[in-house]
Design a protein around this motif. Structure first.
Motif, PDB file in Angstrom:
ATOM      1  N   GLY A 121       0.816  -1.215   0.000  1.00  0.00           N
ATOM      2  CA  GLY A 121       0.000   0.000   0.000  1.00  0.00           C
ATOM      3  C   GLY A 121       0.844   1.255   0.000  1.00  0.00           C
ATOM      4  O   GLY A 121       0.513   2.251  -0.660  1.00  0.00           O
ATOM      5  N   SER A 122       1.952   1.234   0.739  1.00  0.00           N
ATOM      6  CA  SER A 122       2.833   2.404   0.810  1.00  0.00           C
ATOM      7  C   SER A 122       3.528   2.663  -0.519  1.00  0.00           C
ATOM      8  O   SER A 122       3.713   3.813  -0.920  1.00  0.00           O
ATOM      9  N   ILE A 123       3.920   1.579  -1.206  1.00  0.00           N
ATOM     10  CA  ILE A 123       4.520   1.736  -2.531  1.00  0.00           C
ATOM     11  C   ILE A 123       3.504   2.321  -3.507  1.00  0.00           C
ATOM     12  O   ILE A 123       3.820   3.194  -4.324  1.00  0.00           O
ATOM     13  N   ALA A 124       2.246   1.859  -3.402  1.00  0.00           N
ATOM     14  CA  ALA A 124       1.190   2.413  -4.259  1.00  0.00           C
ATOM     15  C   ALA A 124       0.976   3.892  -3.967  1.00  0.00           C
ATOM     16  O   ALA A 124       0.803   4.707  -4.886  1.00  0.00           O
ATOM     17  N   ALA A 125       0.985   4.261  -2.684  1.00  0.00           N
ATOM     18  CA  ALA A 125       0.828   5.672  -2.310  1.00  0.00           C
ATOM     19  C   ALA A 125       1.979   6.510  -2.854  1.00  0.00           C
ATOM     20  O   ALA A 125       1.777   7.631  -3.335  1.00  0.00           O
ATOM     21  N   LEU A 126       3.187   5.955  -2.797  1.00  0.00           N
ATOM     22  CA  LEU A 126       4.352   6.653  -3.337  1.00  0.00           C
ATOM     23  C   LEU A 126       4.218   6.853  -4.841  1.00  0.00           C
ATOM     24  O   LEU A 126       4.536   7.928  -5.365  1.00  0.00           O
ATOM     25  N   LEU A 127       3.744   5.832  -5.545  1.00  0.00           N
ATOM     26  CA  LEU A 127       3.531   5.948  -6.990  1.00  0.00           C
ATOM     27  C   LEU A 127       2.542   7.057  -7.308  1.00  0.00           C
ATOM     28  O   LEU A 127       2.800   7.913  -8.177  1.00  0.00           O
ATOM     29  N   LEU A 128       1.421   7.065  -6.615  1.00  0.00           N
ATOM     30  CA  LEU A 128       0.394   8.078  -6.856  1.00  0.00           C
ATOM     31  C   LEU A 128       0.918   9.470  -6.551  1.00  0.00           C
ATOM     32  O   LEU A 128       0.650  10.425  -7.287  1.00  0.00           O
ATOM     33  N   TYR A 129       1.663   9.594  -5.464  1.00  0.00           N
ATOM     34  CA  TYR A 129       2.206  10.906  -5.085  1.00  0.00           C
ATOM     35  C   TYR A 129       3.236  11.377  -6.117  1.00  0.00           C
ATOM     36  O   TYR A 129       3.203  12.528  -6.552  1.00  0.00           O
ATOM     37  N   SER A 130       4.130  10.482  -6.498  1.00  0.00           N
ATOM     38  CA  SER A 130       5.247  10.871  -7.368  1.00  0.00           C
ATOM     39  C   SER A 130       4.793  11.267  -8.760  1.00  0.00           C
ATOM     40  O   SER A 130       5.406  12.124  -9.402  1.00  0.00           O
ATOM     41  N   PHE A 131       3.707  10.630  -9.262  1.00  0.00           N
ATOM     42  CA  PHE A 131       3.290  10.841 -10.639  1.00  0.00           C
ATOM     43  C   PHE A 131       1.980  11.607 -10.762  1.00  0.00           C
ATOM     44  O   PHE A 131       1.368  11.631 -11.824  1.00  0.00           O
ATOM     45  N   SER A 132       1.545  12.227  -9.677  1.00  0.00           N
ATOM     46  CA  SER A 132       0.416  13.153  -9.774  1.00  0.00           C
ATOM     47  C   SER A 132       0.781  14.256 -10.764  1.00  0.00           C
ATOM     48  O   SER A 132       1.830  14.903 -10.618  1.00  0.00           O
ATOM     49  N   PRO A 133      -0.022  14.469 -11.807  1.00  0.00           N
ATOM     50  CA  PRO A 133       0.353  15.482 -12.818  1.00  0.00           C
ATOM     51  C   PRO A 133       0.648  16.849 -12.218  1.00  0.00           C
ATOM     52  O   PRO A 133       1.637  17.493 -12.590  1.00  0.00           O
ATOM     53  N   MET A 134      -0.201  17.292 -11.283  1.00  0.00           N
ATOM     54  CA  MET A 134       0.026  18.599 -10.680  1.00  0.00           C
ATOM     55  C   MET A 134       1.314  18.606  -9.865  1.00  0.00           C
ATOM     56  O   MET A 134       2.088  19.577  -9.906  1.00  0.00           O
ATOM     57  N   ASN A 135       1.571  17.531  -9.143  1.00  0.00           N
ATOM     58  CA  ASN A 135       2.773  17.471  -8.316  1.00  0.00           C
ATOM     59  C   ASN A 135       4.029  17.440  -9.167  1.00  0.00           C
ATOM     60  O   ASN A 135       5.030  18.085  -8.833  1.00  0.00           O
ATOM     61  N   VAL A 136       3.990  16.705 -10.276  1.00  0.00           N
ATOM     62  CA  VAL A 136       5.137  16.672 -11.184  1.00  0.00           C
ATOM     63  C   VAL A 136       5.456  18.080 -11.685  1.00  0.00           C
ATOM     64  O   VAL A 136       6.613  18.511 -11.694  1.00  0.00           O
ATOM     65  N   TYR A 137       4.409  18.808 -12.073  1.00  0.00           N
ATOM     66  CA  TYR A 137       4.644  20.144 -12.621  1.00  0.00           C
ATOM     67  C   TYR A 137       5.237  21.097 -11.576  1.00  0.00           C
ATOM     68  O   TYR A 137       6.258  21.749 -11.817  1.00  0.00           O
ATOM     69  N   PHE A 138       4.598  21.190 -10.416  1.00  0.00           N
ATOM     70  CA  PHE A 138       5.056  22.163  -9.421  1.00  0.00           C
ATOM     71  C   PHE A 138       6.329  21.719  -8.715  1.00  0.00           C
ATOM     72  O   PHE A 138       6.974  22.526  -8.049  1.00  0.00           O
ATOM     73  N   HIS A 172      -5.961  29.598  -7.770  1.00  0.00           N
ATOM     74  CA  HIS A 172      -4.603  29.053  -7.848  1.00  0.00           C
ATOM     75  C   HIS A 172      -4.633  27.563  -7.551  1.00  0.00           C
ATOM     76  O   HIS A 172      -4.899  27.152  -6.421  1.00  0.00           O
ATOM     77  N   ILE A 173      -4.316  26.746  -8.546  1.00  0.00           N
ATOM     78  CA  ILE A 173      -4.388  25.302  -8.344  1.00  0.00           C
ATOM     79  C   ILE A 173      -3.322  24.809  -7.374  1.00  0.00           C
ATOM     80  O   ILE A 173      -3.511  23.769  -6.735  1.00  0.00           O
ATOM     81  N   TYR A 174      -2.213  25.547  -7.223  1.00  0.00           N
ATOM     82  CA  TYR A 174      -1.168  25.058  -6.335  1.00  0.00           C
ATOM     83  C   TYR A 174      -1.577  25.111  -4.862  1.00  0.00           C
ATOM     84  O   TYR A 174      -0.918  24.488  -4.022  1.00  0.00           O
ATOM     85  N   TYR A 175      -2.666  25.812  -4.556  1.00  0.00           N
ATOM     86  CA  TYR A 175      -3.191  25.768  -3.197  1.00  0.00           C
ATOM     87  C   TYR A 175      -3.804  24.401  -2.872  1.00  0.00           C
ATOM     88  O   TYR A 175      -4.068  24.097  -1.710  1.00  0.00           O
ATOM     89  N   HIS A 176      -4.018  23.571  -3.861  1.00  0.00           N
ATOM     90  CA  HIS A 176      -4.651  22.274  -3.666  1.00  0.00           C
ATOM     91  C   HIS A 176      -3.636  21.173  -3.379  1.00  0.00           C
ATOM     92  O   HIS A 176      -4.017  20.053  -3.031  1.00  0.00           O
ATOM     93  N   LEU A 177      -2.355  21.472  -3.517  1.00  0.00           N
ATOM     94  CA  LEU A 177      -1.319  20.454  -3.328  1.00  0.00           C
ATOM     95  C   LEU A 177      -1.320  19.855  -1.927  1.00  0.00           C
ATOM     96  O   LEU A 177      -0.954  18.689  -1.749  1.00  0.00           O
ATOM     97  N   VAL A 178      -1.722  20.622  -0.911  1.00  0.00           N
ATOM     98  CA  VAL A 178      -1.667  20.120   0.458  1.00  0.00           C
ATOM     99  C   VAL A 178      -2.598  18.932   0.675  1.00  0.00           C
ATOM    100  O   VAL A 178      -2.484  18.211   1.667  1.00  0.00           O
TER     101      VAL A 178
END
Length: 356
Positions: A136-153, A341-347
Motif C-alpha cells: 500500500g505504501s509503494i502504491a501511495a508513493l507511486l500516486l504521489y510521485s506521478f500526480s500530474p500537478m505534483n510533477v509540474y510544481f 490558484h491550483i497550487y493551493y490544492h497540493l496540500v
C-alpha cells in the motif's frame, strides 16, 4: 535446530524483501526525477509564470543584496524601493546561495524545487508506512510521485515543493519520535514543523494532525508533558514572529495597490469574499476539476473517496480523519485563493494518496 533454521530463513527472507523494497522505491524516485528534469532549462514562461517570475526576481535580488532576508525586494514596483515580504524566503535563499557559485541562472531554482521533491517522495513512503502495508505504501508513493500537478510544481521556480517536503516530514518525524523516543528525531520533528509554515503559511493546517498524534499518544496527560509544550513553543514561535514582522513591514508600504500589503483577513476574504465563493458554481467547478483531473486523476479521486469510508482502525487512524477535517475547512476558509490558484490544492495530495 529446526527453530534455528526457521529463524535464519525468516531473516534472509526479510533481508531480500527489504532489498526489493529499496529497489522499487529507488526506481520510482528515479523515474519521478526523470519526469521532473524534462525541459528543466525552459524559461519561466510556462504555467503560473507570474508567480515563478516573482520568486525568481526575489531570489536574484537576495543574491544582489547580500542575502538580506529581512528586506526582500521585488522589481514590479518600478522605480520606487520595491521592498516587500512574501513567505519566508527559504528556497529562495538556497537558490541565491547557489548563484554565488554558479551564477544567477533560473534553472538553479527549478533544480532546488526538484531536490525538495525527491526528499518529499522518500518521506511520503515513510509516512505511508505508519498507516499502510508495504504494498500500500509503494502504491501511495507511486500516486504521489506521478500526480500530474505534483510533477509540474515539483519543477517550477516556486516554494510549493519545499512546502510539501516539510509538511510531509513534520508528520513523519513526529510519528517516528512518538514510537521510538529518540532525541534526534524530536529535534528534526520540531525543525520540520517550524519550517512547514514558514515555507508557505497555508501549510500550517498540518498542526491539526500533529496535535491529534500527540493526543492519541498521551490522552489527557498531554497537558502535563513538558516535551509537548516545548515542541509547541519552538514550532509556532518562528511562524508567529515572522507573521507579525511581515504584517507590520508590508503595512507601511504605500504603493502596494494590487493585493499586496493587505491584512490577513482581507487576503482570506479576497476575490469577492468567503460566502460568495461557497455559493458559486465556479468555485466548485474549479476546485473539483483541479483535484479530479490534475491532482489525483479521476481514478485516484474515486479511490480516495472510497478509501475514506474503508480505512482500517489502527493506532494513528484518527490522524487521517483530523487531517481530512481541517482540509475541508481549509478549502472553504481560503476560498478566494483556492478559486484561482491550483497550487493551493497540493496540500491535499499526501492524505489523498493514503486514502486511495
Amino acid at each position: 535446530k529446526v527453530v534455528e533454521k526457521k529463524m535464519i530463513h525468516n531473516q534472509v527472507r526479510c533481508t531480500l524483501t527489504s532489498r526489493n523494497e529499496r529497489l522499487i522505491i529507488g526506481a520510482i524516485v528515479l523515474l519521478g526525477l526523470a519526469l521532473r528534469l524534462y525541459g528543466i532549462n525552459s524559461p519561466l514562461l510556462d504555467s503560473h509564470q507570474v508567480r515563478q517570475v516573482q520568486t525568481a526576481m526575489l531570489t536574484r535580488n537576495l543574491y544582489e543584496d547580500n542575502m538580506d532576508i529581512l528586506h526582500t525586494r521585488l522589481d514590479i514596483f518600478g522605480n520606487v524601493p520595491g521592498h516587500f515580504i512574501l513567505e519566508f524566503p527559504l528556497m529562495h535563499s538556497i537558490t541565491a546561495l547557489l548563484y554565488y557559485f554558479f551564477g544567477a541562472h533560473e534553472v538553479l531554482g527549478r533544480l532546488v524545487s526538484v531536490g525538495f521533491s525527491l526528499g518529499a517522495m522518500l518521506l511520503m513512503y515513510g509516512l505511508a508506512r505508519h498507516f499502510l502495508s508495504q504494498t500500500g505504501s509503494i502504491a501511495a508513493l507511486l500516486l504521489y510521485s506521478f500526480s500530474p500537478m505534483n510533477v509540474y510544481f515539483s519543477r517550477a521556480f516556486m516554494p510549493e515543493s519545499s512546502m510539501m517536503f516539510f509538511l510531509i516530514g513534520s508528520l513523519y518525524f513526529l510519528l517516528e519520535w512518538l514510537k521510538k523516543k529518540s532525541l534526534w528525531l524530536f529535534v528534526v520533528a520540531m525543525l520540520f514543523a517550524a519550517l512547514t509554515g514558514l515555507a508557505k503559511p497555508n501549510a500550517c493546517i498540518v498542526f491539526i494532525p500533529l496535535l491529534t498524534a500527540w493526543y492519541l499518544k498521551y490522552k489527557r496527560s498531554l497537558v502535563k508533558r513538558y516535551d509537548f509544550w516545548f515542541y509547541m513553543l519552538l514550532t509556532t514561535t518562528p511562524l508567529i514572529l515572522w507573521g507579525v514582522y511581515t504584517y507590520y513591514f508590508n503595512s507601511k508600504i504605500s504603493f502596494c495597490t494590487f493585493g499586496y500589503g493587505e491584512s490577513w483577513l482581507e487576503i482570506i476574504m479576497s476575490r469577492g469574499g468567503i460566502v460568495s465563493h461557497w455559493i458559486s458554481l465556479k468555485f466548485y467547478k474549479f476546485v473539483g476539476g483541479s483535484i479530479t483531473l490534475l491532482l489525483l486523476t479521476p481514478l485516484g479521486f474515486l479511490g480516495a473517496i472510497v478509501g475514506i469510508f474503508f480505512v482500517q482502525r489502527k493506532e494513528w487512524t484518527a490522524v487521517l480523519y483530523s487531517w481530512l477535517g481541517i482540509l475541508i475547512i481549509y478549502f472553504y476558509v481560503l476560498a478566494g485563493p483556492n478559486s484561482g490558484h491550483i497550487y493551493y490544492h497540493l496540500v491535499l495530495l499526501p492524505l489523498a494518496v493514503i486514502f486511495v
